[in-house]
Design a protein around this motif. Sequence first.
Motif, PDB file in Angstrom:
ATOM      1  N   ILE B  32     -28.002 -49.037 -12.010  1.00  0.00           N
ATOM      2  CA  ILE B  32     -28.063 -47.793 -11.259  1.00  0.00           C
ATOM      3  C   ILE B  32     -27.178 -47.935 -10.032  1.00  0.00           C
ATOM      4  CG2 ILE B  32     -30.144 -48.498  -9.993  1.00  0.00           C
ATOM      5  CD1 ILE B  32     -30.951 -45.485 -10.096  1.00  0.00           C
ATOM      6  N   GLN B  33     -26.467 -46.875  -9.721  1.00  0.00           N
ATOM      7  CA  GLN B  33     -25.664 -46.831  -8.509  1.00  0.00           C
ATOM      8  C   GLN B  33     -26.157 -45.676  -7.648  1.00  0.00           C
ATOM      9  OE1 GLN B  33     -21.544 -46.509  -9.734  1.00  0.00           O
ATOM     10  NE2 GLN B  33     -21.422 -48.655 -10.350  1.00  0.00           N
ATOM     11  N   TRP B  34     -26.037 -45.843  -6.348  1.00  0.00           N
ATOM     12  CA  TRP B  34     -26.368 -44.783  -5.403  1.00  0.00           C
ATOM     13  C   TRP B  34     -25.112 -44.364  -4.647  1.00  0.00           C
ATOM     14  CZ3 TRP B  34     -30.877 -42.166  -4.932  1.00  0.00           C
ATOM     15  CH2 TRP B  34     -32.028 -42.720  -5.542  1.00  0.00           C
ATOM     16  N   TYR B  35     -24.972 -43.045  -4.477  1.00  0.00           N
ATOM     17  CA  TYR B  35     -23.836 -42.461  -3.770  1.00  0.00           C
ATOM     18  C   TYR B  35     -24.336 -41.491  -2.717  1.00  0.00           C
ATOM     19  CZ  TYR B  35     -20.729 -44.181  -7.464  1.00  0.00           C
ATOM     20  OH  TYR B  35     -20.024 -44.981  -8.338  1.00  0.00           O
ATOM     21  N   LYS B  36     -23.506 -41.300  -1.680  1.00  0.00           N
ATOM     22  CA  LYS B  36     -23.800 -40.308  -0.652  1.00  0.00           C
ATOM     23  C   LYS B  36     -22.656 -39.309  -0.600  1.00  0.00           C
ATOM     24  CE  LYS B  36     -24.312 -39.742   4.352  1.00  0.00           C
ATOM     25  NZ  LYS B  36     -24.290 -40.440   5.662  1.00  0.00           N
ATOM     26  N   GLN B  37     -23.007 -38.035  -0.513  1.00  0.00           N
ATOM     27  CA  GLN B  37     -21.987 -36.990  -0.414  1.00  0.00           C
ATOM     28  C   GLN B  37     -22.273 -36.153   0.828  1.00  0.00           C
ATOM     29  OE1 GLN B  37     -21.714 -34.328  -3.823  1.00  0.00           O
ATOM     30  NE2 GLN B  37     -19.610 -33.808  -3.351  1.00  0.00           N
ATOM     31  N   PRO B  39     -21.633 -32.989   3.406  1.00  0.00           N
ATOM     32  CA  PRO B  39     -21.280 -31.589   3.160  1.00  0.00           C
ATOM     33  C   PRO B  39     -19.767 -31.399   3.131  1.00  0.00           C
ATOM     34  CG  PRO B  39     -23.059 -31.734   4.757  1.00  0.00           C
ATOM     35  CD  PRO B  39     -22.592 -33.146   4.515  1.00  0.00           C
ATOM     36  N   GLY B  40     -19.269 -30.798   2.062  1.00  0.00           N
ATOM     37  CA  GLY B  40     -17.835 -30.560   1.923  1.00  0.00           C
ATOM     38  C   GLY B  40     -17.036 -31.763   1.485  1.00  0.00           C
ATOM     39  N   GLY B  41     -17.700 -32.889   1.280  1.00  0.00           N
ATOM     40  CA  GLY B  41     -16.987 -34.113   0.904  1.00  0.00           C
ATOM     41  C   GLY B  41     -17.203 -34.482  -0.541  1.00  0.00           C
ATOM     42  N   HIS B  42     -16.780 -35.691  -0.894  1.00  0.00           N
ATOM     43  CA  HIS B  42     -16.952 -36.183  -2.250  1.00  0.00           C
ATOM     44  C   HIS B  42     -17.907 -37.367  -2.223  1.00  0.00           C
ATOM     45  CE1 HIS B  42     -13.452 -38.257  -0.447  1.00  0.00           C
ATOM     46  NE2 HIS B  42     -13.975 -39.326  -1.013  1.00  0.00           N
ATOM     47  N   PRO B  43     -18.483 -37.710  -3.371  1.00  0.00           N
ATOM     48  CA  PRO B  43     -19.432 -38.827  -3.395  1.00  0.00           C
ATOM     49  C   PRO B  43     -18.780 -40.141  -2.973  1.00  0.00           C
ATOM     50  CG  PRO B  43     -19.620 -37.502  -5.381  1.00  0.00           C
ATOM     51  CD  PRO B  43     -18.390 -37.033  -4.678  1.00  0.00           C
ATOM     52  N   VAL B  44     -19.531 -40.917  -2.195  1.00  0.00           N
ATOM     53  CA  VAL B  44     -19.066 -42.227  -1.738  1.00  0.00           C
ATOM     54  C   VAL B  44     -20.090 -43.266  -2.164  1.00  0.00           C
ATOM     55  CG1 VAL B  44     -18.525 -43.657   0.269  1.00  0.00           C
ATOM     56  CG2 VAL B  44     -17.792 -41.273   0.212  1.00  0.00           C
TER      57      VAL B  44
END
Lengths: 113, 111
Positions: B32-37, B39-44
């Motif tokens: 499993i991977q976790w990403y943060k996005q 507002p207005g950006g792309h997943p990191v």
Amino acid sequence: GAGVSQTPSNKVTEKGKYVELRCDPISGHTALYWYRQSLGQGPEFLIYFQGTGAADDSGLPNDRFFAVRPEGSVSTLKIQRTERGDSAVYLCASSRDREDEQYFGPGTRLTVT
Amino acid sequence: GQQVMQIPQYQHVQEGEDFTTYCNSSTTLSNIQWYKQRPGGHPVFLIQLVKSGEVKKQKRLTFQFGEAKKNSSLHITATQTTDVGTYFCRVRRDSNYQLIWGAGTKLIIKP
């Protein structure tokens, strides 16, 4: 180094037209993914390339959608006979290999009028 | 049908309160991977978990992979305004290696 780039950043097209969206991955990344994302939703997987070949295209919604990566670097997502339901942000991501972290581009916002 | 459930859909917190999002699968996961996005950006990308029961920490963020490898959590201690965004899990199923993203949990800091 340079990250993933996508062009155009925005594309407005009329229903029924053909569009091409381009992704330039990080140099040396063999894995490339296309996603689309609608407002308030998570990325929806479309297709995954390992090198030049499409290793998994199970996410393409229908035969109007097609993607290529002829030299194992730049990829193009092609949508024929666009429909209003195709409007979304199309995201491209690359990674060193299949299991590694994915680096996303800024996306192309497609609007079909 | 929905194979990965991410809850809650939204969480409103006061700055300084804790935040937790959960990712639950009906089948065993290989990773499993976790990403943060933002507002207005792309997943990191934030983190990847592979081992049963694995716990990883990044400053105020704690990531956990369940013993049965069917669920995971992301916990943020003492939220700050910079934590605002949507947190996504991305899972790979054991059975068919299918890649699935959760719908995300949106962290909102109350004014």
